[in-house]
Design an enzyme around this catalytic site. Structure first.
Site, short mmCIF file in Angstrom:
data_model
loop_
_atom_site.label_atom_id
_atom_site.label_comp_id
_atom_site.label_asym_id
_atom_site.label_seq_id
_atom_site.Cartn_x
_atom_site.Cartn_y
_atom_site.Cartn_z
N ASP A 129 0.80 -1.20 0.30
CA ASP A 129 -0.28 0.02 -0.20
C ASP A 129 0.61 1.01 0.31
OD1 ASP A 129 -2.48 -1.07 0.33
OD2 ASP A 129 -3.47 -0.55 1.61
N HIS A 134 -5.96 2.87 -4.15
CA HIS A 134 -6.10 3.47 -2.92
C HIS A 134 -6.21 5.02 -2.50
CE1 HIS A 134 -5.30 1.81 1.01
NE2 HIS A 134 -3.89 2.63 1.66
N HIS A 190 -5.19 10.01 0.58
CA HIS A 190 -5.15 8.88 1.29
C HIS A 190 -5.45 9.05 2.88
CE1 HIS A 190 -3.05 5.60 4.36
NE2 HIS A 190 -2.84 5.19 3.79
N HIS A 215 4.06 -2.52 3.26
CA HIS A 215 3.74 -0.86 2.38
C HIS A 215 5.12 -0.50 2.00
CE1 HIS A 215 0.50 -0.48 5.89
NE2 HIS A 215 -0.14 0.65 4.87
#
Length: 278
Positions: free
Chosen positions: A99, A150, A154, A244
């Site tokens: 991510d 995503h 964020h 991540h």
């Protein structure tokens, strides 16, 4: 005092996301490969520090394709009530997900390791990170990795208006298509903070919601050995691993994958990605 306020806000965001994830329950099954399916259930929250959402007018990028053909309308999907969490099917199959990227200092090293072992993974990217790193999405496409949405900045979606959520998702899908060559078919809410609007808008845009089973919590920078142990101890058929490749110092993640990836392969796991819909 400023640091205390920062960490308090961080804990509040993560706690809010966790509460939302805990409210979900097991649900439907979705095909992910010729022999796999994906199961839905609850997901814990995780991720890097929240980035402030921009105003809706700031999300829309100028078209990069100029006189190219118009974008194809996305396939609309059934609206889910909880995110997909794990794959099911025959064999020892797992999905690796990353991510918050792409990031020029960390993503290339992760891609190098995946290439070394001929493994495909999923990258849930943030639009603002794609702007200066489009070549990394092209590399992901060439290697057969799956790129998911995503959001652009964020944010925690449960704190946004529906129009803001749409702007975050649409602008990110647009830049993914420009850099990757296809519109994304998968979406992941930052912090695992899902709401009805996110499920509805994702379905309208042709994206399935994917969560995770094993959280490496690498965003806490707990140490390379801890990250390795969390992946190896959590490995099981159907697991979706969350790591991540941006959002902070990810050097521990880069080192850890060099250890746990060959371990999974030697243990008989097949690292797969969901099947792309036609």
């Amino acid at each position: 005092m400023q640091n205390d306020q920062f960490f308090t806000r961080r804990r509040m965001l993560l706690a809010g996301g966790a509460a939302l994830g805990a409210a979900a329950t097991a649900g439907a099954v979705l095909a992910s490969s010729a022999e796999d399916a994906v199961r839905t259930t609850a997901a814990p929250a995780a991720g890097a520090q929240a980035r402030p959402a921009l105003g809706p007018s700031a999300f829309r990028l100028q078209p990069l394709t100029g006189d190219g053909p118009p974008r194809a309308a996305p396939r609309k999907l059934q609206v889910r009530e909880e995110p997909i969490l794990q794959i099911s099917g025959r064999g020892r199959r797992m999905v690796l997900t990353f991510d918050d990227g792409p990031h020029p200092d960390y993503t290339p090293h992760i891609l190098d390791t995946l290439a070394k072992y001929d493994v495909r993974a999923m990258f849930f990217v943030c639009g603002e990170c794609v702007v200066a790193n489009k070549e990394l999405l092209a590399r992901m496409a060439d290697a057969g990795h799956v790129v998911g949405n995503h959001t652009w900045t964020h944010p925690q979606l449960t704190m946004l208006r529906r129009s803001e959520i749409r702007a975050e998702m649409e602008s990110t899908s647009d830049i993914i298509e420009d850099a990757y060559g296809e519109r994304p078919q998968w979406f992941r809410a930052p912090y695992g903070a899902w709401n009805r609007a996110a499920f509805q808008l994702g379905a309208e845009m042709g994206m399935e919601p994917l969560a995770w089973t094993v959280d490496t919590t690498d965003w806490e920078e707990p140490g390379t050995r801890t990250i390795v142990d969390r992946v190896e101890n959590g490995a099981a058929p159907g697991v979706v691993v969350l790591s991540h490749d941006a959002g902070g110092d990810r050097s521990q993640t880069v080192r850890a994958i060099r250890e746990w990836l060959p371990y999974l392969i030697d243990s008989g796991y097949h690292l797969t990605v969901p099947r792309r819909r036609v």
